[in-house]
Design a protein around this motif. Structure first.
Motif, PDB file in Angstrom:
ATOM      1  N   TYR A 185       0.839  -1.204   0.000  1.00  0.00           N
ATOM      2  CA  TYR A 185       0.000   0.000   0.000  1.00  0.00           C
ATOM      3  C   TYR A 185       0.870   1.248   0.000  1.00  0.00           C
ATOM      4  O   TYR A 185       0.656   2.189  -0.783  1.00  0.00           O
ATOM      5  CB  TYR A 185      -0.907  -0.038   1.234  1.00  0.00           C
ATOM      6  N   LEU A 186       1.900   1.270   0.849  1.00  0.00           N
ATOM      7  CA  LEU A 186       2.773   2.439   0.959  1.00  0.00           C
ATOM      8  C   LEU A 186       3.638   2.626  -0.283  1.00  0.00           C
ATOM      9  O   LEU A 186       3.877   3.757  -0.731  1.00  0.00           O
ATOM     10  CB  LEU A 186       3.650   2.311   2.200  1.00  0.00           C
ATOM     11  N   HIS A 187       4.127   1.533  -0.853  1.00  0.00           N
ATOM     12  CA  HIS A 187       4.929   1.641  -2.075  1.00  0.00           C
ATOM     13  C   HIS A 187       4.102   2.232  -3.217  1.00  0.00           C
ATOM     14  O   HIS A 187       4.595   3.068  -3.983  1.00  0.00           O
ATOM     15  CB  HIS A 187       5.474   0.274  -2.462  1.00  0.00           C
ATOM     16  N   PHE A 188       2.867   1.810  -3.337  1.00  0.00           N
ATOM     17  CA  PHE A 188       1.996   2.364  -4.382  1.00  0.00           C
ATOM     18  C   PHE A 188       1.713   3.848  -4.137  1.00  0.00           C
ATOM     19  O   PHE A 188       1.664   4.643  -5.074  1.00  0.00           O
ATOM     20  CB  PHE A 188       0.682   1.583  -4.458  1.00  0.00           C
ATOM     21  N   LEU A 189       1.525   4.225  -2.873  1.00  0.00           N
ATOM     22  CA  LEU A 189       1.275   5.631  -2.560  1.00  0.00           C
ATOM     23  C   LEU A 189       2.453   6.525  -2.952  1.00  0.00           C
ATOM     24  O   LEU A 189       2.271   7.701  -3.270  1.00  0.00           O
ATOM     25  CB  LEU A 189       0.989   5.804  -1.064  1.00  0.00           C
TER      26      LEU A 189
END
Length: 454
Positions: free
Chosen positions: A133-137
């Motif tokens: 989730y954080l990598h995509f953000l």
């Protein structure tokens, strides 16, 4: 924006500024709401993973983007003082600064995400969802910070309907992208809760592009020479933005990060508790959009009046905004008391999650009155460019009093997870008292004509 002379005119002007901001904030929060709800309907591990990821990202994002909210009072006061020639340069320099901050966040986040998650006591699936989730953000970091500058500038000019339309345009796109990437529709792979991070980043890119297009094509923006030409970097302008914006960013960071820290501390509990806490906190954040919208409106209105040195009018706007926020937040608290079961059912169908979410929502009721006082006063003080004391109050009330008391209640009494919520309520209440006292000081100075120019 125009000068007002009667209470009726002020009410009309306030709602002219407020309603588009409120619609914008609700639509933006609904993006987070649907991220959470749609992830929760995938399964509880994905709900918990998104909760952890959001708890790491949200305080960083809101703190850094809060720096660029300093553009709003800069623009509003320049408009009120009839110094329009300063506006375009401030905006482009703030955009440069946003790119620098975005690059730093991407680099630091790339190295820090895995070690932080590894240090937490998380189930393997929850940790995996949070990391993805954080990598995509990360894809959307620079676009969302640039958009924050554009939005703060447009709002500072009183054109809040523009950002409303941009957000309303992007909202259905975000929901559709969530549907596509979370559940794997139209041939795309199913990414689960992490897919909401990708959907959010794409949405950030879209709203940034639309805002830039508006600022380059709108006649009023052309008159101000907004984004008309590239400039050399001006560290003097960067200093101006940072002088006003950094305390704003720190204030927001201290407030938001305490909620995120509580969620992270709750990683020691089971997945049901994490998911239920995040669901209740998500809905409480949605209700917070009302006092927050009032605060943002007051920053614009009071900045305009202070720029013109009409301090009596500024004080009247402050009273209008605070009174309206208290009345509406009280109504929301009453509705939440009676509808908590229905609200809890929206987030997850499992009875254990639903029951615990409902319990947490009762504590969220007590957030409403403190927020209704604190948020509008923060917005008012930002309009005066009085921002340093605000972040000190935020730090003391949230981190020195609120979080330690919440931890003590959770760790050493039978309240367990509920203790953290009580600590948050105490911190918010003390912060509201401190901000009210500071506003009284600033208004007395303005009345006596000794308000310092900033």
């Amino acid at each position: 924006m125009n000068q007002t002379h009667t209470w009726k005119q002020k009410v009309k002007m306030m709602f002219h500024i407020l309603l588009p901001i409120f619609i914008t904030q609700v639509a933006m929060q609904f993006m987070v709401f649907f991220d959470t709800v749609m992830s929760g309907n995938f399964n509880k591990e994905n709900l918990a993973g998104v909760a952890i990821g959001a708890s790491l990202w949200t305080p960083i994002y809101t703190g850094v983007s809060g720096i660029f909210l300093g553009v709003t009072p800069i623009v509003a006061q320049a408009l009120g003082a009839r110094k329009k020639e300063r506006i375009a340069s401030s905006v482009i320099q703030a955009a440069y600064l946003a790119i620098v901050f975005g690059l730093v966040l991407i680099v630091v986040g790339g190295f820090a995400i895995e070690p932080i998650l590894h240090a937490m006591s998380l189930e393997a699936e929850v940790a995996k969802v949070a990391a993805n989730y954080l990598h995509f953000l990360g894809i959307g970091v620079i676009p969302v910070l640039i958009y924050t500058v554009m939005r703060a500038s447009i709002d500072g000019l009183g054109q809040t309907r523009v950002t409303m339309f941009i957000t309303l345009l992007s909202f259905p796109i975000n929901v559709l992208l969530n549907y596509v990437f979370i559940f794997g529709k139209f041939g795309f792979p199913s990414l689960g809760g992490a897919g909401s991070g990708l959907a959010t980043s794409i949405t950030y890119i879209i709203i940034m592009s639309v805002a830039i297009w508006f600022m380059k094509r709108n006649d009023g923006m052309k008159e101000l020479r907004m984004l008309s030409a590239w400039e050399k970097i001006s560290f003097k302008k960067w200093k101006e933005v940072l002088k006003i914006g950094t305390p704003i960013g720190l204030s927001i960071f201290f407030e938001v990060s305490i909620f995120a820290m509580v969620t992270l501390l709750m990683s020691n509990y089971d997945t049901v508790t994490i998911a239920s806490h995040q669901a209740a906190m998500n809905f409480a954040s949605l209700l917070y959009m009302l006092p927050l919208s009032v605060a943002m409106s007051l920053t614009i209105l009071i900045g305009f009046e202070v720029g013109a040195k009409r301090y009596k009018d500024a004080r009247q706007y402050a009273r209008l905004g605070i009174g309206f926020a208290i009345g509406m937040s009280s109504l929301c608290a009453i509705l939440l008391f009676f509808l908590s079961s229905d609200v809890a059912a929206l987030y997850n169908p499992e009875p254990s999650v639903r029951e615990l979410t409902q319990s947490f929502l009762f504590y969220a009721i007590f957030f409403q009155l403190s927020d209704a006082i604190a948020a509008p006063i923060q917005g008012t003080l930002r309009g005066y460019k009085d921002v340093n004391i605000v972040f000190i109050i935020a730090f003391l009330s949230y981190w020195v009093i609120g979080l330690p008391s919440g931890y003590a209640l959770a760790a050493f009494t039978s309240l367990d997870a509920y203790g953290y919520w009580i600590g948050l309520i105490v911190g918010l209440a003390i912060g509201a008292v401190g901000l009210f006292s500071r506003l009284a000081v600033i208004e007395r100075r303005a009345k006596r004509g000794i308000l310092a120019d900033k």
